[in-house]
Design a protein around this motif. Structure first.
Motif, mmCIF file in Angstrom:
data_model
loop_
_atom_site.group_PDB
_atom_site.id
_atom_site.type_symbol
_atom_site.label_atom_id
_atom_site.label_comp_id
_atom_site.label_asym_id
_atom_site.label_seq_id
_atom_site.Cartn_x
_atom_site.Cartn_y
_atom_site.Cartn_z
ATOM 1 N N LEU A 1 37.638 46.415 33.494
ATOM 2 C CA LEU A 1 37.480 46.486 32.355
ATOM 3 C C LEU A 1 39.191 47.328 32.974
ATOM 4 O O LEU A 1 39.916 47.142 31.610
ATOM 5 N N GLN A 2 38.808 47.970 32.978
ATOM 6 C CA GLN A 2 39.965 49.392 33.468
ATOM 7 C C GLN A 2 41.518 48.830 34.676
ATOM 8 O O GLN A 2 41.557 49.202 33.853
ATOM 9 N N TYR A 3 40.610 48.263 35.102
ATOM 10 C CA TYR A 3 42.027 47.731 36.217
ATOM 11 C C TYR A 3 42.207 46.407 35.996
ATOM 12 O O TYR A 3 43.010 45.701 36.511
ATOM 13 N N GLY A 4 41.133 45.672 35.251
ATOM 14 C CA GLY A 4 41.840 43.924 35.477
ATOM 15 C C GLY A 4 42.394 43.806 34.027
ATOM 16 O O GLY A 4 43.466 43.545 33.505
ATOM 17 N N TYR A 5 41.188 43.981 32.908
ATOM 18 C CA TYR A 5 41.401 44.010 31.468
ATOM 19 C C TYR A 5 42.604 44.304 30.690
ATOM 20 O O TYR A 5 43.689 44.046 30.542
ATOM 21 N N ARG A 6 42.675 45.706 30.859
ATOM 22 C CA ARG A 6 43.632 47.235 30.692
ATOM 23 C C ARG A 6 45.058 46.449 31.174
ATOM 24 O O ARG A 6 45.846 46.898 30.318
ATOM 25 N N GLN A 7 44.503 46.943 32.801
ATOM 26 C CA GLN A 7 46.440 45.754 33.016
ATOM 27 C C GLN A 7 46.754 44.889 33.417
ATOM 28 O O GLN A 7 47.218 44.611 33.746
ATOM 29 N N PHE A 8 45.756 43.816 32.473
ATOM 30 C CA PHE A 8 46.131 42.077 32.545
ATOM 31 C C PHE A 8 46.803 41.623 34.060
ATOM 32 O O PHE A 8 47.125 41.171 34.103
ATOM 33 N N ASN A 9 45.469 41.949 35.086
ATOM 34 C CA ASN A 9 45.693 42.016 36.120
ATOM 35 C C ASN A 9 44.270 40.848 36.699
ATOM 36 O O ASN A 9 42.789 41.696 36.401
ATOM 37 N N PRO A 10 43.791 39.259 35.936
ATOM 38 C CA PRO A 10 43.184 38.483 36.311
ATOM 39 C C PRO A 10 42.653 38.713 38.155
ATOM 40 O O PRO A 10 41.350 38.110 37.722
ATOM 41 N N TRP A 11 43.015 38.916 38.200
ATOM 42 C CA TRP A 11 42.585 38.627 39.955
ATOM 43 C C TRP A 11 41.322 40.054 39.854
ATOM 44 O O TRP A 11 40.899 40.129 40.562
ATOM 45 N N VAL A 12 41.817 41.125 39.267
ATOM 46 C CA VAL A 12 41.094 41.677 39.429
ATOM 47 C C VAL A 12 39.627 42.342 38.892
ATOM 48 O O VAL A 12 38.064 41.996 39.573
ATOM 49 N N THR A 13 39.807 41.453 37.582
ATOM 50 C CA THR A 13 38.665 41.357 36.683
ATOM 51 C C THR A 13 38.113 40.027 37.180
ATOM 52 O O THR A 13 36.232 40.150 37.787
ATOM 53 N N TRP A 14 38.412 38.551 37.717
ATOM 54 C CA TRP A 14 37.201 37.634 38.242
ATOM 55 C C TRP A 14 36.961 39.285 39.598
ATOM 56 O O TRP A 14 36.101 37.882 40.314
ATOM 57 N N SER A 15 37.223 39.062 40.190
ATOM 58 C CA SER A 15 37.050 39.888 41.135
ATOM 59 C C SER A 15 35.621 40.653 41.342
ATOM 60 O O SER A 15 34.351 40.214 42.295
ATOM 61 N N ALA A 16 35.992 41.494 40.832
ATOM 62 C CA ALA A 16 34.559 42.360 40.273
ATOM 63 C C ALA A 16 33.254 41.221 39.681
ATOM 64 O O ALA A 16 32.316 41.225 39.929
ATOM 65 N N VAL A 17 33.990 40.393 38.801
ATOM 66 C CA VAL A 17 33.093 39.313 38.311
ATOM 67 C C VAL A 17 32.558 38.640 39.720
ATOM 68 O O VAL A 17 31.076 38.632 39.081
#
Length: 221
Positions: A181-197
């Protein structure tokens, strides 16, 4: 992509993964043990149970039905004052783990009850006919006979608790959900979001596989 590499190099992904695992292990260890006790009590105190007691059953059943349906994010807010009294703070990891244990306890209690009710009454009656007391029957027949379904139930609970940890950021906790949420979603960075997922999916798949293997061996006994 550069941000993802920075987070990997800084060790934030490893830290978040370890935090998530810590939250889940604490919740499943404490909540799992208390939930087992409550679930067994629900099973044996119901009508026709080994220790039939309408008063105890009604109270426990009410508590489980009252707390279990509350969405986790609302439960966090509702239990903040209680967390301050019990663990000394309403924010941070300790507060989060307190609420996780609370939620896991009531969820697991219902799972334990449902799985133990699948044990054949004939097996229990046979144990009683051989002179075994209620407590001995519970520990040597009821729980062992329901062990396979219980393992599957606890596997389901583990996955549910992993889902709950995504709300850690609400009380200042960490973990993979908060990182996404903090580094992916809120910073519009899908790479971070999907890596966490993907890391969460890997953890869940490994636990589900282990749970299935153990349950299969127990059910074949």
């Amino acid at each position: 992509m550069d941000r993802l590499l920075d987070l990997l190099a800084s060790g934030k992904f490893l830290e978040a993964t370890l935090q998530t695992l810590m939250y889940v292990v604490v919740a499943m260890g404490i909540g799992g043990a208390i939930g087992l006790v409550v679930g067994v009590a629900l099973t044996v105190t119901r009508r026709g149970g080994l220790l039939q007691n309408r008063g105890v059953f009604v109270i426990l059943n009410f508590l489980v039905n009252f707390f279990r349906p509350i969405p986790f994010v609302i439960l966090i807010a509702a239990l903040t004052p209680v967390a301050r009294l019990v663990v000394g703070t309403g924010i941070g990891d300790r507060a989060l783990m307190f609420v996780l244990v609370f939620a896991a306890t009531f969820g697991i209690a219902r799972l334990v009850e449902q799985n133990l009710l699948t044990v054949s009454p004939g097996v229990i009656e046979a144990s009683r006919a051989m002179g075994a007391g209620p407590l001995r029957t519970i520990f040597t027949v009821l729980i062992p006979e329901g062990l396979g379904p219980l393992v599957l139930g606890y596997t389901f609970a583990f996955i549910a608790v992993v889902d709950m940890t995504a709300m850690a950021g609400v009380v200042g906790g960490g973990g993979l959900g908060n990182l996404a949420l903090q580094y992916g979603y809120r910073q519009f960075n899908p790479w971070v979001t999907w890596s966490a997922v993907l890391i969460i999916i890997l953890i869940v798949q490994l636990v589900q596989l282990l749970g299935n293997v153990i349950a299969r061996k127990l059910l074949r006994r």
